[in-house]
Each structure stands twice: as C-alpha cells, then as structure tokens.
Design a protein around this motif. Structure first.
Motif, PDB file in Angstrom:
ATOM      1  N   ASP A 151       0.789  -1.359  -0.165  1.00 22.91           N
ATOM      2  CA  ASP A 151       0.155  -0.120   0.010  1.00 22.91           C
ATOM      3  C   ASP A 151       0.625   1.376   0.159  1.00 22.91           C
ATOM      4  O   ASP A 151       0.322   2.133  -0.594  1.00 22.91           O
ATOM      5  CB  ASP A 151      -0.801   0.161   1.260  1.00 22.91           C
ATOM      6  CG  ASP A 151      -1.723  -1.227   1.073  1.00 22.91           C
ATOM      7  OD1 ASP A 151      -2.476  -1.469   0.046  1.00 22.91           O
ATOM      8  OD2 ASP A 151      -2.396  -1.701   2.233  1.00 22.91           O
ATOM      9  N   ALA A 152       2.114   1.157   0.728  1.00 24.05           N
ATOM     10  CA  ALA A 152       2.935   2.401   0.841  1.00 24.05           C
ATOM     11  C   ALA A 152       3.479   2.584  -0.566  1.00 24.05           C
ATOM     12  O   ALA A 152       3.722   3.740  -1.208  1.00 24.05           O
ATOM     13  CB  ALA A 152       4.058   2.187   1.779  1.00 24.05           C
ATOM     14  N   GLU A 153       3.676   1.565  -1.357  1.00 20.68           N
ATOM     15  CA  GLU A 153       4.345   1.720  -2.620  1.00 20.68           C
ATOM     16  C   GLU A 153       3.344   2.305  -3.617  1.00 20.68           C
ATOM     17  O   GLU A 153       3.633   3.218  -4.608  1.00 20.68           O
ATOM     18  CB  GLU A 153       4.782   0.289  -3.173  1.00 20.68           C
ATOM     19  CG  GLU A 153       5.107   0.293  -4.622  1.00 20.68           C
ATOM     20  CD  GLU A 153       5.510  -0.896  -5.173  1.00 20.68           C
ATOM     21  OE1 GLU A 153       5.632  -1.128  -6.401  1.00 20.68           O
ATOM     22  OE2 GLU A 153       5.377  -2.027  -4.519  1.00 20.68           O
ATOM     23  N   SER A 154       2.105   1.976  -3.528  1.00 21.22           N
ATOM     24  CA  SER A 154       0.981   2.451  -4.277  1.00 21.22           C
ATOM     25  C   SER A 154       0.595   3.979  -4.134  1.00 21.22           C
ATOM     26  O   SER A 154       0.258   4.644  -4.898  1.00 21.22           O
ATOM     27  CB  SER A 154      -0.365   1.455  -4.372  1.00 21.22           C
ATOM     28  OG  SER A 154      -1.097   1.600  -2.995  1.00 21.22           O
ATOM     29  N   ASP A 155       0.778   4.375  -2.836  1.00 21.26           N
ATOM     30  CA  ASP A 155       0.236   5.690  -2.526  1.00 21.26           C
ATOM     31  C   ASP A 155       1.395   6.260  -1.430  1.00 21.26           C
ATOM     32  O   ASP A 155       1.439   6.112  -0.220  1.00 21.26           O
ATOM     33  CB  ASP A 155      -0.981   5.759  -1.741  1.00 21.26           C
ATOM     34  CG  ASP A 155      -1.642   7.189  -1.634  1.00 21.26           C
ATOM     35  OD1 ASP A 155      -0.819   8.188  -1.695  1.00 21.26           O
ATOM     36  OD2 ASP A 155      -2.881   7.480  -1.393  1.00 21.26           O
ATOM     37  N   VAL A 156       2.489   6.691  -1.945  1.00 21.63           N
ATOM     38  CA  VAL A 156       3.823   7.193  -1.338  1.00 21.63           C
ATOM     39  C   VAL A 156       3.342   8.276  -0.534  1.00 21.63           C
ATOM     40  O   VAL A 156       3.832   8.508   0.751  1.00 21.63           O
ATOM     41  CB  VAL A 156       4.873   7.562  -2.270  1.00 21.63           C
ATOM     42  CG1 VAL A 156       6.036   8.100  -1.526  1.00 21.63           C
ATOM     43  CG2 VAL A 156       5.072   6.343  -3.172  1.00 21.63           C
ATOM     44  N   ILE A 157       2.597   9.320  -1.160  1.00 21.56           N
ATOM     45  CA  ILE A 157       2.367  10.710  -0.445  1.00 21.56           C
ATOM     46  C   ILE A 157       1.610  10.252   0.934  1.00 21.56           C
ATOM     47  O   ILE A 157       1.668  10.564   2.084  1.00 21.56           O
ATOM     48  CB  ILE A 157       1.693  11.509  -1.171  1.00 21.56           C
ATOM     49  CG1 ILE A 157       2.372  12.073  -2.383  1.00 21.56           C
ATOM     50  CG2 ILE A 157       1.346  12.732  -0.537  1.00 21.56           C
ATOM     51  CD1 ILE A 157       3.775  12.459  -2.045  1.00 21.56           C
ATOM     52  N   ALA A 158       0.688   9.410   0.934  1.00 20.87           N
ATOM     53  CA  ALA A 158      -0.230   9.005   1.955  1.00 20.87           C
ATOM     54  C   ALA A 158       0.677   8.288   3.127  1.00 20.87           C
ATOM     55  O   ALA A 158       0.386   8.574   4.478  1.00 20.87           O
ATOM     56  CB  ALA A 158      -1.287   8.195   1.749  1.00 20.87           C
ATOM     57  N   ALA A 159       1.473   7.363   2.614  1.00 18.76           N
ATOM     58  CA  ALA A 159       2.432   6.817   3.555  1.00 18.76           C
ATOM     59  C   ALA A 159       3.302   7.620   4.401  1.00 18.76           C
ATOM     60  O   ALA A 159       3.625   7.379   5.610  1.00 18.76           O
ATOM     61  CB  ALA A 159       3.240   5.637   2.752  1.00 18.76           C
ATOM     62  N   GLU A 160       3.831   8.543   3.472  1.00 11.98           N
ATOM     63  CA  GLU A 160       4.711   9.449   4.218  1.00 11.98           C
ATOM     64  C   GLU A 160       3.892  10.392   5.361  1.00 11.98           C
ATOM     65  O   GLU A 160       4.536  10.746   6.266  1.00 11.98           O
ATOM     66  CB  GLU A 160       5.286  10.468   3.247  1.00 11.98           C
ATOM     67  CG  GLU A 160       6.559   9.437   2.397  1.00 11.98           C
ATOM     68  CD  GLU A 160       7.154  10.327   1.219  1.00 11.98           C
ATOM     69  OE1 GLU A 160       6.739  11.744   0.975  1.00 11.98           O
ATOM     70  OE2 GLU A 160       8.144  10.079   0.636  1.00 11.98           O
ATOM     71  N   ARG A 161       2.728  10.773   4.765  1.00 11.25           N
ATOM     72  CA  ARG A 161       2.077  11.598   5.810  1.00 11.25           C
ATOM     73  C   ARG A 161       1.655  10.951   6.954  1.00 11.25           C
ATOM     74  O   ARG A 161       1.711  11.399   8.315  1.00 11.25           O
ATOM     75  CB  ARG A 161       0.813  11.996   5.111  1.00 11.25           C
ATOM     76  CG  ARG A 161      -0.136  12.972   5.816  1.00 11.25           C
ATOM     77  CD  ARG A 161      -1.418  13.510   5.341  1.00 11.25           C
ATOM     78  NE  ARG A 161      -1.065  13.954   3.702  1.00 11.25           N
ATOM     79  CZ  ARG A 161      -1.286  13.739   2.713  1.00 11.25           C
ATOM     80  NH1 ARG A 161      -1.845  12.376   2.522  1.00 11.25           N
ATOM     81  NH2 ARG A 161      -0.910  14.447   1.662  1.00 11.25           N
TER      82      ARG A 161
END
Length: 254
Positions: A151-161
């Motif tokens: 999931d972090a790979e598919s949505d990097v911005i959300a993971a970083e947030r």
C-alpha cells in the motif's frame, strides 16, 4: 528563609529555564545536542518501518518506550509519598539537622516549605511522565495506521504523511519524558537546600554541568553523530527504497 535562600531558589529556577532554552536551540558551541540527534534517529526508524511488512520489531520498541515511562511515573508517585511521610517526621529530622555541622537550621516552617517544594518537583515529573505515557500510547495507535509495504508503494504521499504523524507524536512524547527526567535529576541538586543555600546552588550547578556535558560532549552523543545523519529522509524515501515492480519483497540491501 534568608536572603541567601531566596537567591538560591531564584538561581535554581533560572538555570533550569536556561538549560531548557539551551536544548530548544539544539546547538551549543556549534554542537548538536544528544536529544536533537536522537530526534533524527526516531525519524529514521519510523521511515524504515515503511520498508517492511513485519513490524514486530517496531511494536517492541514502542512497548519498551512505554514501559520505561511507566516506571518513572510510578517512581515519582513513590517519591511524592515519601515527601509527605517526611513532613510527618519533621521534629525527628529537625533534631538530626540541629546536631549536624554546616547545616543552616531554619526551623519547622522552612523545612516544611523545602519538603513541599521537593514534592512539587516530583509532582511535575509525574505529570510529565504520565502525559508522555499517554502520548506513546497514541503513537502506538498512529503507528498502526502506517500502511503495509504494497500500500505504501501504491500511495507514497499518504504513507509519508502517516509516518510524519507518528514521528511528530513520538518526538512530543519523548520531549515530555525528557522534561520529567530533567526534573528528577534536578531534584538531586534541590536536596542541597536542606543543608544550606550555598550548597543548594553548588549542587544545582553540578547537576546542570553534568546534564550539559551529556547532551553536548558525551561519548553517547559522539556515537550517534559518528553514525552520520540520515540522508534526506524527508525526500520521499519510499520512492527510492520500495521497488516499483509492486512485489512484497524487501528492497535490496536491507
């Protein structure tokens, strides 16, 4: 209470506030503080968790932080109880102090006020540790919201947030823990007041010197700084480290 007592108490408050202000500045004579260096390591740790699905190591670290905070919170409660017990034995302690050399005997009222101040120190430490424990609990919950590797790979911005939320909460919890621990350390210097105000100022200065040395000139700080600062962790580490193929394998080199 004599003029020297008031001066010593003002000195105690000033050096405490001055030391806290010094740590907020992060550097001293061009040296980064141990606390700020550990803040960067917290950031590195949380971002590393984005690169793995199995997060048992991270949860164990969180549990260790909470347990340490709970220990000091309990210790502060016991110390407060000891201060109240000491108030009940004022006459016995007074008799002991009256026979000791170099001890300024200020009477029952002065002794009770000093014990009350010591209890206030431990009370302040307890509230800091209690709040830190709760924040570490919130941090654990926020950590649970960090996405898995795919999931972090598919949505990097959300993971970083999500990672940044955990980092901020962890840093705030650690800051409250450090402030509570600082009050415990300074209570050692405060004990010098039971002898006389001059010893009070001397022991306070010694404690502040030791704390400053540990923050800016200790081997522990050197060990952390030798490891090197994290390299641009705020610049999308997930994009660099998570393979774009979409597999759940860990990146090479980890």
């Amino acid at each position: 209470m004599t003029t020297a007592d008031y001066i010593a108490l003002a000195f105690f408050a000033c050096v405490w506030m001055g030391y806290s202000w010094l740590l907020k500045g992060r550097t001293f004579f061009g040296r980064t503080s141990l606390t700020h260096a550990m803040t960067e390591r917290r950031r590195e740790w949380i971002y590393n968790s984005l690169r793995r699905d199995l997060k048992m190591i991270d949860t164990q670290i969180m549990a260790g932080l909470q347990n340490g905070t709970a220990f000091f919170a309990s210790t502060s409660i016991f110390a407060i109880g000891s201060c109240f017990a000491l108030l009940g034995a004022t006459e016995k302690v007074d008799a002991v102090f009256a026979d000791l050399p170099f001890v300024f005997h200020g009477g029952h009222a002065a002794f009770e006020m000093k014990v009350g101040g010591l209890a206030a120190l431990f009370g302040y430490a307890f509230f800091k540790f209690g709040w830190s424990y709760r924040l570490f609990n919130y941090c654990t919950i926020l950590f649970g919201s960090i996405p898995m590797l795919r999931d972090a790979e598919s949505d990097v911005i959300a993971a970083e947030r999500a990672a940044e939320r955990v980092i901020r909460m962890n840093v705030i919890a650690g800051s409250n823990f450090n402030e509570g621990l600082r009050a415990i350390f300074l209570s050692i210097g405060y004990l010098g007041w039971f002898i006389n105000p001059y010893v009070f100022m001397m022991t306070t200065a010694i404690v502040i010197f030791v704390l400053t040395r540990r923050q800016f000139f200790s081997q522990a700080r050197l060990a952390i700084m030798d490891a090197g600062p994290p390299s641009n962790l705020h610049l999308s580490p997930v994009r660099r480290d998570i393979p774009s193929s979409g597999g759940s394998d860990l990146p090479e080199g980890l």
